[in-house]
Design a protein around this motif. Sequence first.
Motif, PDB file in Angstrom:
ATOM      1  N   GLY A 129       6.867   5.456 -44.147  1.00 43.13           N
ATOM      2  CA  GLY A 129       7.638   5.704 -42.668  1.00 43.13           C
ATOM      3  C   GLY A 129       7.078   7.158 -42.562  1.00 43.13           C
ATOM      4  O   GLY A 129       6.481   7.376 -41.147  1.00 43.13           O
ATOM      5  N   GLN A 130       7.488   8.060 -43.273  1.00 46.58           N
ATOM      6  CA  GLN A 130       7.385   9.400 -42.775  1.00 46.58           C
ATOM      7  C   GLN A 130       5.851   9.884 -42.801  1.00 46.58           C
ATOM      8  O   GLN A 130       5.437  10.687 -41.893  1.00 46.58           O
ATOM      9  N   LEU A 131       4.755   9.344 -43.738  1.00 45.96           N
ATOM     10  CA  LEU A 131       3.647   9.503 -43.588  1.00 45.96           C
ATOM     11  C   LEU A 131       2.789   8.960 -42.303  1.00 45.96           C
ATOM     12  O   LEU A 131       2.140   9.319 -41.590  1.00 45.96           O
ATOM     13  N   LYS A 132       3.281   7.826 -41.976  1.00 45.09           N
ATOM     14  CA  LYS A 132       3.131   6.864 -41.000  1.00 45.09           C
ATOM     15  C   LYS A 132       3.343   7.956 -39.635  1.00 45.09           C
ATOM     16  O   LYS A 132       2.524   8.105 -38.696  1.00 45.09           O
ATOM     17  N   GLY A 133       4.363   8.544 -39.622  1.00 43.47           N
ATOM     18  CA  GLY A 133       4.965   9.203 -38.570  1.00 43.47           C
ATOM     19  C   GLY A 133       4.093  10.628 -38.314  1.00 43.47           C
ATOM     20  O   GLY A 133       3.822  11.000 -37.217  1.00 43.47           O
ATOM     21  N   ALA A 134       3.864  11.138 -39.642  1.00 44.37           N
ATOM     22  CA  ALA A 134       3.091  12.308 -39.403  1.00 44.37           C
ATOM     23  C   ALA A 134       1.608  12.194 -39.025  1.00 44.37           C
ATOM     24  O   ALA A 134       1.060  12.654 -38.183  1.00 44.37           O
ATOM     25  N   VAL A 135       1.023  10.975 -39.198  1.00 42.33           N
ATOM     26  CA  VAL A 135      -0.460  10.566 -38.855  1.00 42.33           C
ATOM     27  C   VAL A 135      -0.155  10.303 -37.361  1.00 42.33           C
ATOM     28  O   VAL A 135      -1.231  10.979 -36.458  1.00 42.33           O
ATOM     29  N   TYR A 136       0.586   9.613 -36.805  1.00 33.09           N
ATOM     30  CA  TYR A 136       0.750   9.256 -35.481  1.00 33.09           C
ATOM     31  C   TYR A 136       1.252  10.762 -34.621  1.00 33.09           C
ATOM     32  O   TYR A 136       0.307  10.790 -33.625  1.00 33.09           O
ATOM     33  N   PHE A 137       1.923  11.630 -35.253  1.00 32.83           N
ATOM     34  CA  PHE A 137       2.057  12.868 -34.408  1.00 32.83           C
ATOM     35  C   PHE A 137       1.032  13.861 -34.428  1.00 32.83           C
ATOM     36  O   PHE A 137       0.455  14.248 -33.426  1.00 32.83           O
ATOM     37  N   ILE A 138       0.144  13.788 -35.538  1.00 34.61           N
ATOM     38  CA  ILE A 138      -1.178  14.572 -35.261  1.00 34.61           C
ATOM     39  C   ILE A 138      -2.267  13.953 -34.354  1.00 34.61           C
ATOM     40  O   ILE A 138      -2.886  14.755 -33.662  1.00 34.61           O
ATOM     41  N   LEU A 139      -2.282  12.544 -34.538  1.00 29.67           N
ATOM     42  CA  LEU A 139      -3.111  11.915 -33.678  1.00 29.67           C
ATOM     43  C   LEU A 139      -2.930  11.973 -32.115  1.00 29.67           C
ATOM     44  O   LEU A 139      -3.649  11.905 -31.327  1.00 29.67           O
ATOM     45  N   THR A 140      -1.603  11.800 -31.875  1.00 31.76           N
ATOM     46  CA  THR A 140      -1.033  12.009 -30.747  1.00 31.76           C
ATOM     47  C   THR A 140      -1.372  13.421 -30.027  1.00 31.76           C
ATOM     48  O   THR A 140      -1.706  13.750 -28.939  1.00 31.76           O
ATOM     49  N   ASP A 141      -1.338  14.472 -31.023  1.00 31.99           N
ATOM     50  CA  ASP A 141      -1.410  15.881 -30.499  1.00 31.99           C
ATOM     51  C   ASP A 141      -2.874  16.286 -30.155  1.00 31.99           C
ATOM     52  O   ASP A 141      -3.578  16.752 -29.421  1.00 31.99           O
ATOM     53  N   LEU A 142      -3.799  15.267 -31.064  1.00 32.95           N
ATOM     54  CA  LEU A 142      -5.311  15.441 -30.921  1.00 32.95           C
ATOM     55  C   LEU A 142      -5.688  14.830 -29.616  1.00 32.95           C
ATOM     56  O   LEU A 142      -7.007  14.803 -29.305  1.00 32.95           O
ATOM     57  N   LYS A 143      -4.935  13.744 -29.133  1.00 32.00           N
ATOM     58  CA  LYS A 143      -5.410  12.929 -28.295  1.00 32.00           C
ATOM     59  C   LYS A 143      -5.867  13.478 -27.012  1.00 32.00           C
ATOM     60  O   LYS A 143      -6.895  13.386 -26.310  1.00 32.00           O
ATOM     61  N   ARG A 144      -5.011  14.515 -26.294  1.00 36.96           N
ATOM     62  CA  ARG A 144      -5.246  15.138 -25.048  1.00 36.96           C
ATOM     63  C   ARG A 144      -6.548  15.999 -25.194  1.00 36.96           C
ATOM     64  O   ARG A 144      -7.697  15.746 -24.152  1.00 36.96           O
ATOM     65  N   ASN A 155      -0.629  24.057 -33.987  1.00 36.41           N
ATOM     66  CA  ASN A 155       0.167  23.370 -33.124  1.00 36.41           C
ATOM     67  C   ASN A 155       1.006  22.005 -33.741  1.00 36.41           C
ATOM     68  O   ASN A 155       2.070  21.558 -33.393  1.00 36.41           O
ATOM     69  N   CYS A 156       0.438  21.554 -35.063  1.00 33.21           N
ATOM     70  CA  CYS A 156       1.325  20.571 -35.767  1.00 33.21           C
ATOM     71  C   CYS A 156       2.242  20.938 -36.821  1.00 33.21           C
ATOM     72  O   CYS A 156       3.055  20.203 -37.121  1.00 33.21           O
ATOM     73  N   ILE A 157       1.448  21.703 -37.762  1.00 32.58           N
ATOM     74  CA  ILE A 157       2.246  21.912 -39.008  1.00 32.58           C
ATOM     75  C   ILE A 157       3.668  22.615 -38.759  1.00 32.58           C
ATOM     76  O   ILE A 157       4.690  22.008 -39.354  1.00 32.58           O
TER      77      ILE A 157
END
Length: 239
Positions: free
Chosen positions: A3-18, A71-73
């Motif tokens: 779950g934590q890894l999925k959350g981290a991937v989702y967070f980074i991809l969401t940040d890259l989306k814009r 932005n993410c780390i």
Amino acid sequence: MDGQLKGAVYFILTDLKRPFVIFWTVLVSFMVLTYGLDYIFSKGDDTAVSYDLSFPIYIFSAVLAFVTVKNCIPCLIKMGSTRMNIFVSAGVSFLCLAMVNAALANTLTLIAEKVFKATNNGIFTITTEEKSYTFSHLADLVLETTWYSRVVIDTSIAFFLLACFFIIGLIFYRFGYIGGFTILGITMATLVFGIAKGWILDFFIDLFTDFSFIFFYQLLLTGVVIYLISYIVMRKITI
């Protein structure tokens, strides 16, 4: 994937989306406008515009990797994500980004060539003692250009740049401007010394003398190795 890894991937991809959406909106708009105007003024004949989206995605990948560090780390560390999870999630996100960008760039180029009847006669020229090469994409130098070959080449170059600028971003983040510019200065001094001694020139001559499609698989593997090395910097990074 926990779950934590999925959350981290989702967070980074969401940040890259814009930035991803903005980048492609501007690029596609400019591309359509350029092809459209040329097609209209050429009165339906084959358009003379040579347009390739590969180089823009290389620049975009380099900038995005550098910015992602800041932005993410810190946010992921504050949320309790481990360094290893951040490292893996960033790698997965970068690989996905490289593949999607490469697929989009070459699909849009193919569509533009069909819709606007574009004739791409080459944008870049390399001249050697034996021959002059004119090409619009590196795939033109190694084999008959196909959608697959272009996607593989663009993915390998984009991921390589993502890995390189990610580790540069980590160095600047962890060691500050002094540490970052010191490393860049040493790197530039090494390159200048190599050029002066002829090592760099000999390397590129040998590379283009025996240039093949296998090189880009090797480049992708090199990008993976560089990315793995970046964990040395990341493992002790703090907010």
